[in-house]
Design an enzyme around this catalytic site. Sequence first.
Site, PDB file in Angstrom:
ATOM      1  N   ILE A  13       0.951  -1.211   0.104  1.00 34.11           N
ATOM      2  CA  ILE A  13      -0.021  -0.071   0.066  1.00 34.11           C
ATOM      3  C   ILE A  13       0.678   1.272  -0.131  1.00 34.11           C
ATOM      4  N   LYS A  35      12.644  -0.258   6.068  1.00 36.59           N
ATOM      5  CA  LYS A  35      13.695  -1.153   6.348  1.00 36.59           C
ATOM      6  C   LYS A  35      14.004  -2.037   5.317  1.00 36.59           C
ATOM      7  N   LEU A  82       3.111   4.128   7.390  1.00 31.54           N
ATOM      8  CA  LEU A  82       2.348   2.453   7.069  1.00 31.54           C
ATOM      9  C   LEU A  82       3.411   1.419   7.521  1.00 31.54           C
ATOM     10  N   THR A 131      -6.104  -0.841  10.461  1.00 31.12           N
ATOM     11  CA  THR A 131      -6.816  -1.833   9.705  1.00 31.12           C
ATOM     12  C   THR A 131      -8.077  -2.073  10.531  1.00 31.12           C
ATOM     13  N   ASP A 132      -9.100  -2.947   9.653  1.00 28.40           N
ATOM     14  CA  ASP A 132     -10.250  -3.040  10.252  1.00 28.40           C
ATOM     15  C   ASP A 132     -10.084  -4.140  11.372  1.00 28.40           C
ATOM     16  N   GLU A 133      -9.105  -4.798  11.347  1.00 22.85           N
ATOM     17  CA  GLU A 133      -9.037  -6.237  12.216  1.00 22.85           C
ATOM     18  C   GLU A 133      -9.048  -5.771  13.701  1.00 22.85           C
ATOM     19  N   TYR A 156      -1.161  -9.917  15.114  1.00 26.77           N
ATOM     20  CA  TYR A 156      -1.180  -8.920  14.136  1.00 26.77           C
ATOM     21  C   TYR A 156      -2.116  -7.601  14.668  1.00 26.77           C
ATOM     22  N   SER A 157      -3.344  -8.080  14.821  1.00 25.97           N
ATOM     23  CA  SER A 157      -4.470  -7.096  15.061  1.00 25.97           C
ATOM     24  C   SER A 157      -4.346  -6.391  16.396  1.00 25.97           C
ATOM     25  N   ALA A 158      -3.519  -7.306  17.464  1.00 28.00           N
ATOM     26  CA  ALA A 158      -3.548  -6.733  18.843  1.00 28.00           C
ATOM     27  C   ALA A 158      -2.436  -5.923  18.659  1.00 28.00           C
ATOM     28  N   LYS A 160      -1.735  -4.138  16.160  1.00 31.64           N
ATOM     29  CA  LYS A 160      -2.153  -2.739  15.435  1.00 31.64           C
ATOM     30  C   LYS A 160      -3.164  -2.105  16.286  1.00 31.64           C
ATOM     31  N   ASN A 255     -14.506 -16.380   1.092  1.00 30.58           N
ATOM     32  CA  ASN A 255     -12.787 -16.860   0.299  1.00 30.58           C
ATOM     33  C   ASN A 255     -13.285 -17.815  -0.846  1.00 30.58           C
ATOM     34  N   GLY A 289      -7.527 -18.996  15.338  1.00 28.68           N
ATOM     35  CA  GLY A 289      -8.285 -17.649  15.791  1.00 28.68           C
ATOM     36  C   GLY A 289      -8.846 -16.874  14.422  1.00 28.68           C
TER      37      GLY A 289
HETATM   38  P1  NAD Z   1       3.546  -4.702   3.526  1.00 32.44           P
HETATM   39  O1  NAD Z   1       3.777  -5.708   4.324  1.00 32.44           O
HETATM   40  O2  NAD Z   1       3.455  -4.853   2.189  1.00 32.44           O
HETATM   41  O3  NAD Z   1       4.635  -3.379   3.556  1.00 32.44           O
HETATM   42  C1  NAD Z   1       5.043  -2.945   4.965  1.00 32.44           C
HETATM   43  C2  NAD Z   1       6.171  -2.416   4.530  1.00 32.44           C
HETATM   44  O4  NAD Z   1       6.706  -1.685   5.813  1.00 32.44           O
HETATM   45  C3  NAD Z   1       7.499  -2.879   3.948  1.00 32.44           C
HETATM   46  O5  NAD Z   1       7.839  -2.029   2.786  1.00 32.44           O
HETATM   47  C4  NAD Z   1       8.432  -3.407   5.017  1.00 32.44           C
HETATM   48  O6  NAD Z   1       9.684  -3.160   4.411  1.00 32.44           O
HETATM   49  C5  NAD Z   1       8.178  -1.888   5.971  1.00 32.44           C
HETATM   50  N1  NAD Z   1       8.842  -2.284   7.300  1.00 32.44           N
HETATM   51  C6  NAD Z   1       8.371  -3.445   8.096  1.00 32.44           C
HETATM   52  N2  NAD Z   1       9.139  -3.196   9.213  1.00 32.44           N
HETATM   53  C7  NAD Z   1       9.539  -2.057   9.257  1.00 32.44           C
HETATM   54  C8  NAD Z   1      10.672  -1.406  10.288  1.00 32.44           C
HETATM   55  N3  NAD Z   1      10.943  -2.022  11.602  1.00 32.44           N
HETATM   56  N4  NAD Z   1      10.744  -0.034   9.798  1.00 32.44           N
HETATM   57  C9  NAD Z   1      10.605   0.373   8.924  1.00 32.44           C
HETATM   58  N5  NAD Z   1       9.973  -0.238   7.679  1.00 32.44           N
HETATM   59  C10 NAD Z   1       9.443  -1.561   8.148  1.00 32.44           C
HETATM   60  O7  NAD Z   1       2.098  -4.043   4.191  1.00 32.44           O
HETATM   61  P2  NAD Z   1       0.715  -3.428   3.613  1.00 32.44           P
HETATM   62  O8  NAD Z   1       0.035  -4.337   3.139  1.00 32.44           O
HETATM   63  O9  NAD Z   1       1.254  -2.487   2.448  1.00 32.44           O
HETATM   64  O10 NAD Z   1       0.091  -2.621   4.688  1.00 32.44           O
HETATM   65  C11 NAD Z   1       0.663  -1.160   4.854  1.00 32.44           C
HETATM   66  C12 NAD Z   1      -0.001  -0.820   6.044  1.00 32.44           C
HETATM   67  O11 NAD Z   1      -1.363  -0.562   6.034  1.00 32.44           O
HETATM   68  C13 NAD Z   1       0.265  -1.457   7.376  1.00 32.44           C
HETATM   69  O12 NAD Z   1       0.330  -0.850   8.557  1.00 32.44           O
HETATM   70  C14 NAD Z   1      -1.023  -2.593   7.523  1.00 32.44           C
HETATM   71  O13 NAD Z   1      -1.271  -2.804   8.898  1.00 32.44           O
HETATM   72  C15 NAD Z   1      -1.996  -1.420   7.068  1.00 32.44           C
HETATM   73  N6  NAD Z   1      -3.292  -2.143   6.207  1.00 32.44           N
HETATM   74  C16 NAD Z   1      -2.896  -3.140   5.429  1.00 32.44           C
HETATM   75  C17 NAD Z   1      -4.380  -3.596   4.655  1.00 32.44           C
HETATM   76  C18 NAD Z   1      -3.917  -4.749   3.569  1.00 32.44           C
HETATM   77  O14 NAD Z   1      -4.983  -5.128   2.962  1.00 32.44           O
HETATM   78  N7  NAD Z   1      -2.729  -4.999   3.276  1.00 32.44           N
HETATM   79  C19 NAD Z   1      -5.419  -3.218   5.106  1.00 32.44           C
HETATM   80  C20 NAD Z   1      -5.673  -2.256   6.043  1.00 32.44           C
HETATM   81  C21 NAD Z   1      -4.525  -1.628   6.407  1.00 32.44           C
HETATM   82  O1  DAU Z   2      -8.673  -6.459   6.918  1.00 32.24           O
HETATM   83  C1  DAU Z   2      -7.429  -5.882   6.699  1.00 32.24           C
HETATM   84  C2  DAU Z   2      -6.288  -6.822   6.721  1.00 32.24           C
HETATM   85  O2  DAU Z   2      -6.288  -7.598   5.538  1.00 32.24           O
HETATM   86  C3  DAU Z   2      -4.931  -6.124   6.893  1.00 32.24           C
HETATM   87  O3  DAU Z   2      -4.849  -5.611   8.069  1.00 32.24           O
HETATM   88  C4  DAU Z   2      -3.755  -7.079   6.786  1.00 32.24           C
HETATM   89  O4  DAU Z   2      -2.715  -6.502   6.834  1.00 32.24           O
HETATM   90  C5  DAU Z   2      -3.933  -7.985   5.462  1.00 32.24           C
HETATM   91  O5  DAU Z   2      -3.016  -8.930   5.446  1.00 32.24           O
HETATM   92  C6  DAU Z   2      -5.272  -8.489   5.439  1.00 32.24           C
HETATM   93  O6  DAU Z   2      -5.387  -9.669   6.536  1.00 32.24           O
HETATM   94  P1  DAU Z   2      -6.036 -10.963   6.059  1.00 32.24           P
HETATM   95  O7  DAU Z   2      -5.753 -12.009   6.994  1.00 32.24           O
HETATM   96  O8  DAU Z   2      -7.664 -10.848   5.865  1.00 32.24           O
HETATM   97  O9  DAU Z   2      -5.450 -11.231   4.514  1.00 32.24           O
HETATM   98  P2  DAU Z   2      -4.826 -12.603   4.226  1.00 32.24           P
HETATM   99  O10 DAU Z   2      -4.897 -12.162   2.473  1.00 32.24           O
HETATM  100  O11 DAU Z   2      -3.825 -13.319   4.589  1.00 32.24           O
HETATM  101  O12 DAU Z   2      -6.197 -13.653   4.097  1.00 32.24           O
HETATM  102  C7  DAU Z   2      -7.496 -13.249   3.300  1.00 32.24           C
HETATM  103  C8  DAU Z   2      -8.332 -14.509   3.729  1.00 32.24           C
HETATM  104  O13 DAU Z   2      -8.035 -15.649   3.164  1.00 32.24           O
HETATM  105  C9  DAU Z   2      -8.518 -14.985   5.215  1.00 32.24           C
HETATM  106  O14 DAU Z   2      -9.796 -15.297   5.671  1.00 32.24           O
HETATM  107  C10 DAU Z   2      -7.578 -16.006   5.497  1.00 32.24           C
HETATM  108  C11 DAU Z   2      -7.605 -16.830   3.848  1.00 32.24           C
HETATM  109  N1  DAU Z   2      -6.582 -17.425   3.262  1.00 32.24           N
HETATM  110  C12 DAU Z   2      -5.317 -16.667   3.292  1.00 32.24           C
HETATM  111  C13 DAU Z   2      -4.047 -17.277   2.635  1.00 32.24           C
HETATM  112  C14 DAU Z   2      -2.927 -16.418   2.851  1.00 32.24           C
HETATM  113  C15 DAU Z   2      -6.617 -18.680   2.644  1.00 32.24           C
HETATM  114  O15 DAU Z   2      -7.585 -19.145   2.691  1.00 32.24           O
HETATM  115  N2  DAU Z   2      -5.583 -19.371   2.180  1.00 32.24           N
HETATM  116  C16 DAU Z   2      -4.206 -18.630   2.378  1.00 32.24           C
HETATM  117  O16 DAU Z   2      -3.185 -19.131   1.656  1.00 32.24           O
END
Ligand code: NAD
Ligand code: DAU
Length: 350
Positions: A13, A35, A82, A131-133, A156-158, A160, A255, A289
Amino acid sequence: MKKILITGGAGFIGSHVVRRFVNNYPNYQIINLDKLTYAGNLLNLKDIEQSPNYKFIKGDIVDAAFIDQLFSKEQIDSVIHLAAESHVDRSISNPLEFVMTNVVGTVNLLNAARHQWKSEYSNHRFYHVSTDEVYGSLGETGLFTEQTAYDPHSPYSASKASSDHFVRSYHDTYGMDAVISNCSNNYGSFHFPEKLIPLSINNIKNNLPIPVYGKGENIRDWLWVEDHARAIDLIFHQAPAGTTYNIGGHNEWTNIDLIRLLCKIMDQKLGREPGASAKLITFVTDRAGHDLRYAIDSSKLQADLGWKPSLQFEEGLEKTVDWFLNNEDWLQSVTSGNYQSYYNDQYGKR
Ligand code: NAD
Ligand code: DAU
């Protein structure tokens, strides 16, 4: 020139947020602090890396002294935070890493901002992307609103949730101009293939099993990543200090239904017989969980700032598949090296 520190800008993101700000705001200097963990990748920003208003700094938000120096050396005006450990499955294997980056790292940034801005917040903003989690899990009905009580279940969610509380406490205690947004699941380009959609695209492409946890009945609310970046832009510029906004796609999918749709799109794109990719679906041991359902009420964001999602899911998913199929090199580079051992550890035992 306003200097904005974007943390985690080399991630999924973050790279979309950096690109949007660099391209849309030539009068801002954008500093991307990352990082470069396994999830951070400078290839995500190739197209803007030469822009005059962009600078990358490699560094760890857990290192408080480094972060303090960075704020004073670069005279940071505002932060969009982020950087995080973001994958639920990894948090189950290694919770402490999530406490360090997501909690300690966030508090380090808050402290550095407080010292640098000397309790004068009129031209300074700390925007925490969450996050919504943090709200936990819904039953069959209802939506998460900004008033929903926090009830995180995974490490993770704890972590955040904890970071959100710290950000709010710096607003309430020190008067810091802080805002928070809580977003649902994102999808789109540059998504690291440990998450459901990119992992499944990669596996379908390579004729490997698609691992669906449990019965595939869990529900997520999917949002196009560029719609999230646009919401972040609006909230950064327009939200009143101390506010929270929920961001979501109004787009709930189990899913298994999502994976079936993805298989159908992949069959068409790869010229396979209809139904060929769906044969790869493999039900595996459930996530510990595992939250049943997330769904966001984003009416506050829509009413206050006029935001709404721009893409229908079918269209966004097809664009995402096209991007992954057209960016073979990117996919190769992120799935080489440690990816294979992660994959074996995570899926070998399911
Ligand atoms: P991501 O894992 O793709 O990217 C995280 C980035 O943070 C990476 O570039 C990593 O190198 C950097 N990073 C990690 N630890 C670090 C540290 N100690 N110091 C500096 N940089 C560090 O994550 P994402 O999916 O892009 O999510 C970005 C943000 O949005 C997160 O805070 C996540 O909780 C939040 N978020 C993600 C989603 C989603 O669906 N992916 C949804 C809602 C909120
Ligand atoms: O809701 C926002 C969150 O969405 C963000 O805060 C997180 O950073 C992001 O990783 C994401 O979390 P989820 O756990 O929902 O995403 P993930 O893609 O890991 O999993 C989506 C759903 O699919 C979840 O119900 C678990 C399931 N899953 C996931 C993987 C990786 C599978 O069934 N098989 C898989 O291999």
